[in-house]
Design a protein around this motif. Sequence first.
Motif, PDB file in Angstrom:
ATOM      1  N   GLN A  28       0.866  -1.182   0.000  1.00  7.60           N
ATOM      2  CA  GLN A  28       0.000   0.000   0.000  1.00  7.60           C
ATOM      3  C   GLN A  28       0.903   1.232   0.000  1.00  7.60           C
ATOM      4  OE1 GLN A  28      -2.233   0.894   3.650  1.00  7.60           O
ATOM      5  NE2 GLN A  28      -4.061   1.195   2.414  1.00  7.60           N
ATOM      6  N   CYS A  29       0.574   2.223  -0.845  1.00  9.16           N
ATOM      7  CA  CYS A  29       1.487   3.350  -0.999  1.00  9.16           C
ATOM      8  C   CYS A  29       0.761   4.553  -1.580  1.00  9.16           C
ATOM      9  CB  CYS A  29       2.637   2.949  -1.929  1.00  9.16           C
ATOM     10  SG  CYS A  29       4.001   4.126  -1.987  1.00  9.16           S
ATOM     11  N   VAL A  30       1.250   5.754  -1.256  1.00 14.12           N
ATOM     12  CA  VAL A  30       0.788   6.951  -1.942  1.00 14.12           C
ATOM     13  C   VAL A  30       1.383   7.006  -3.340  1.00 14.12           C
ATOM     14  CG1 VAL A  30       0.829   9.469  -1.905  1.00 14.12           C
ATOM     15  CG2 VAL A  30       0.416   8.201   0.202  1.00 14.12           C
ATOM     16  N   GLY A  31       2.621   6.524  -3.481  1.00  8.40           N
ATOM     17  CA  GLY A  31       3.278   6.462  -4.772  1.00  8.40           C
ATOM     18  C   GLY A  31       3.041   5.140  -5.483  1.00  8.40           C
ATOM     19  N   ASN A  32       4.097   4.565  -6.047  1.00  5.13           N
ATOM     20  CA  ASN A  32       3.971   3.348  -6.839  1.00  5.13           C
ATOM     21  C   ASN A  32       4.008   2.096  -5.960  1.00  5.13           C
ATOM     22  OD1 ASN A  32       3.950   4.890  -9.203  1.00  5.13           O
ATOM     23  ND2 ASN A  32       6.174   4.779  -9.417  1.00  5.13           N
ATOM     24  N   VAL A  33       3.166   1.123  -6.326  1.00 10.17           N
ATOM     25  CA  VAL A  33       3.179  -0.194  -5.689  1.00 10.17           C
ATOM     26  C   VAL A  33       3.485  -1.238  -6.762  1.00 10.17           C
ATOM     27  CG1 VAL A  33       1.680   0.305  -3.743  1.00 10.17           C
ATOM     28  CG2 VAL A  33       0.654  -0.295  -5.895  1.00 10.17           C
ATOM     29  N   THR A  34       4.518  -2.044  -6.528  1.00  4.86           N
ATOM     30  CA  THR A  34       4.975  -2.975  -7.561  1.00  4.86           C
ATOM     31  C   THR A  34       5.282  -4.338  -6.958  1.00  4.86           C
ATOM     32  OG1 THR A  34       7.271  -2.203  -7.262  1.00  4.86           O
ATOM     33  CG2 THR A  34       5.966  -1.151  -8.991  1.00  4.86           C
ATOM     34  N   ASN A  35       4.840  -5.381  -7.663  1.00  6.45           N
ATOM     35  CA  ASN A  35       5.253  -6.766  -7.386  1.00  6.45           C
ATOM     36  C   ASN A  35       4.892  -7.238  -5.976  1.00  6.45           C
ATOM     37  OD1 ASN A  35       6.535  -6.871  -9.998  1.00  6.45           O
ATOM     38  ND2 ASN A  35       8.238  -5.723  -9.091  1.00  6.45           N
ATOM     39  N   ASN A  36       3.756  -6.807  -5.484  1.00  2.00           N
ATOM     40  CA  ASN A  36       3.277  -7.250  -4.175  1.00  2.00           C
ATOM     41  C   ASN A  36       2.226  -8.352  -4.346  1.00  2.00           C
ATOM     42  OD1 ASN A  36       4.542  -4.961  -2.428  1.00  2.00           O
ATOM     43  ND2 ASN A  36       3.484  -3.882  -4.086  1.00  2.00           N
ATOM     44  N   THR A  37       2.067  -9.189  -3.328  1.00  2.92           N
ATOM     45  CA  THR A  37       1.136 -10.310  -3.453  1.00  2.92           C
ATOM     46  C   THR A  37       0.314 -10.506  -2.189  1.00  2.92           C
ATOM     47  OG1 THR A  37       2.745 -11.956  -2.643  1.00  2.92           O
ATOM     48  CG2 THR A  37       2.688 -11.547  -5.014  1.00  2.92           C
ATOM     49  N   VAL A  38      -0.888 -11.011  -2.383  1.00  2.00           N
ATOM     50  CA  VAL A  38      -1.718 -11.563  -1.310  1.00  2.00           C
ATOM     51  C   VAL A  38      -2.055 -12.990  -1.720  1.00  2.00           C
ATOM     52  CG1 VAL A  38      -3.930 -11.465  -0.107  1.00  2.00           C
ATOM     53  CG2 VAL A  38      -2.684  -9.350  -0.593  1.00  2.00           C
TER      54      VAL A  38
ATOM     55  N   TYR B 260      -6.271  -6.656  -1.873  1.00  2.00           N
ATOM     56  CA  TYR B 260      -5.495  -5.958  -2.893  1.00  2.00           C
ATOM     57  C   TYR B 260      -4.063  -6.495  -2.903  1.00  2.00           C
ATOM     58  CZ  TYR B 260      -9.241  -2.469  -2.400  1.00  2.00           C
ATOM     59  OH  TYR B 260     -10.456  -1.827  -2.337  1.00  2.00           O
ATOM     60  N   GLY B 261      -3.593  -6.936  -4.067  1.00  2.00           N
ATOM     61  CA  GLY B 261      -2.176  -7.232  -4.171  1.00  2.00           C
ATOM     62  C   GLY B 261      -1.367  -5.971  -3.951  1.00  2.00           C
ATOM     63  N   GLY B 262      -1.736  -4.902  -4.651  1.00  2.09           N
ATOM     64  CA  GLY B 262      -1.114  -3.601  -4.455  1.00  2.09           C
ATOM     65  C   GLY B 262      -2.144  -2.500  -4.586  1.00  2.09           C
ATOM     66  N   TYR B 263      -2.053  -1.496  -3.710  1.00  2.00           N
ATOM     67  CA  TYR B 263      -3.024  -0.384  -3.699  1.00  2.00           C
ATOM     68  C   TYR B 263      -2.237   0.915  -3.662  1.00  2.00           C
ATOM     69  CZ  TYR B 263      -7.171   2.340  -2.316  1.00  2.00           C
ATOM     70  OH  TYR B 263      -8.209   3.241  -2.266  1.00  2.00           O
ATOM     71  N   SER B 264      -2.495   1.806  -4.651  1.00  5.45           N
ATOM     72  CA  SER B 264      -1.833   3.100  -4.705  1.00  5.45           C
ATOM     73  C   SER B 264      -2.853   4.221  -4.624  1.00  5.45           C
ATOM     74  CB  SER B 264      -1.020   3.244  -5.997  1.00  5.45           C
ATOM     75  OG  SER B 264      -0.503   4.554  -6.112  1.00  5.45           O
ATOM     76  N   TYR B 265      -2.543   5.227  -3.807  1.00  6.09           N
ATOM     77  CA  TYR B 265      -3.412   6.391  -3.710  1.00  6.09           C
ATOM     78  C   TYR B 265      -3.120   7.424  -4.789  1.00  6.09           C
ATOM     79  CZ  TYR B 265      -4.719   4.661   0.899  1.00  6.09           C
ATOM     80  OH  TYR B 265      -5.187   3.886   1.940  1.00  6.09           O
ATOM     81  N   GLY B 266      -1.914   7.404  -5.355  1.00  5.11           N
ATOM     82  CA  GLY B 266      -1.593   8.437  -6.325  1.00  5.11           C
ATOM     83  C   GLY B 266      -0.557   8.061  -7.353  1.00  5.11           C
ATOM     84  N   GLY B 267      -0.251   6.773  -7.501  1.00  2.00           N
ATOM     85  CA  GLY B 267       0.759   6.342  -8.457  1.00  2.00           C
ATOM     86  C   GLY B 267       0.304   5.135  -9.239  1.00  2.00           C
ATOM     87  N   ASN B 268       1.256   4.397  -9.762  1.00  2.00           N
ATOM     88  CA  ASN B 268       0.972   3.209 -10.547  1.00  2.00           C
ATOM     89  C   ASN B 268       0.936   1.960  -9.669  1.00  2.00           C
ATOM     90  OD1 ASN B 268       0.969   4.688 -12.944  1.00  2.00           O
ATOM     91  ND2 ASN B 268       3.184   4.481 -13.151  1.00  2.00           N
ATOM     92  N   ALA B 269       0.119   1.007 -10.087  1.00  2.00           N
ATOM     93  CA  ALA B 269       0.061  -0.297  -9.436  1.00  2.00           C
ATOM     94  C   ALA B 269       0.341  -1.344 -10.501  1.00  2.00           C
ATOM     95  CB  ALA B 269      -1.306  -0.527  -8.800  1.00  2.00           C
ATOM     96  N   THR B 270       1.548  -1.922 -10.463  1.00  2.00           N
ATOM     97  CA  THR B 270       1.962  -2.854 -11.515  1.00  2.00           C
ATOM     98  C   THR B 270       2.578  -4.114 -10.921  1.00  2.00           C
ATOM     99  OG1 THR B 270       4.131  -1.755 -11.690  1.00  2.00           O
ATOM    100  CG2 THR B 270       2.390  -1.010 -13.178  1.00  2.00           C
ATOM    101  N   GLY B 271       2.300  -5.235 -11.569  1.00  2.00           N
ATOM    102  CA  GLY B 271       2.899  -6.503 -11.186  1.00  2.00           C
ATOM    103  C   GLY B 271       2.402  -7.064  -9.880  1.00  2.00           C
TER     104      GLY B 271
END
Length: 301
Positions: free
Chosen positions: A233-243, A257-268
Amino acid sequence: KIMLAILAGGMMCMNGALAHNMATWYGNGDSATSWKGIPSGGTITGACITGANLVLNGEGTHDTIPFADVQNFIGGYSGTADVTNNTITISGGSYSSGLYFYVGLIEGDGTGNANYNNLTIEDGTFSGSGGGASFSAGYVKDGATGDAAYNTLTIKGGTFSVTECYIYAGYTDETANGDAKNNTLKIEGDATFNCQCIVVAGNAYNGESVADSNNVEISGGSFANSSRFYGGQCVGNVTNNTVKISGGSFANDNEFYGGYSYGGNATGNIVEISGGSFGNKNEFYGGYSCLYVNANESPNA
């Protein structure tokens, strides 16, 4: 409110000494004297704190201490240097009111990483309507510069009946300058959560920081309604995280959510489900961005 702080396992004193490196909860719970600090374990290498250990074994009842509305349990603490390889183990006991458990804590304007810390909850009762409970293996806050990385939080049992429960393997807050990377959060066994939970392997709230390669693994436990689960979880980019969910029981209106972004990209990012039971209106997202930029849905949703 009076704060009772058990700074066990590695608080840096002004003279450079290491105070209360190991503490064990074993009293009868009727006064502050039930807390026994044993100055052993933990070392200082330069200014870094490592190897401190706090054990709460449950032979007393923590909620009967009369003057503590907010209570902190800290494994290793510094405002100026790394805090690494510290542990807190909770094997029983009763805990109530506002509760904060930090294994490795960095705060202030200094520089230091909270890495390779471990929090294990084997049993215990966490309750009280007056406050929630927060558990963190590695935590960077209040203007400090440093990462929370390679921390592990494992819950094997216990009953959680507080107002809200916040569970983080690695956390850097909005005033800190640091990433949350390679943290692992595991929930297994028969842990029971009778409250809303926020479960995050790696959280980075500063917009310049990233949450990368953090993992939540759930193979057991039962969860009430309206909980949230995040690999990263991030305000910026979230990458390659898993649940990853292979077991456990989840009631209604939960979100994953595998990855959750408030203001950036969520990839991988990935949510992987191979077991468990689910009630109604549960939602699953591999990656989610509030900006709807490069957000990837879970292949298992």
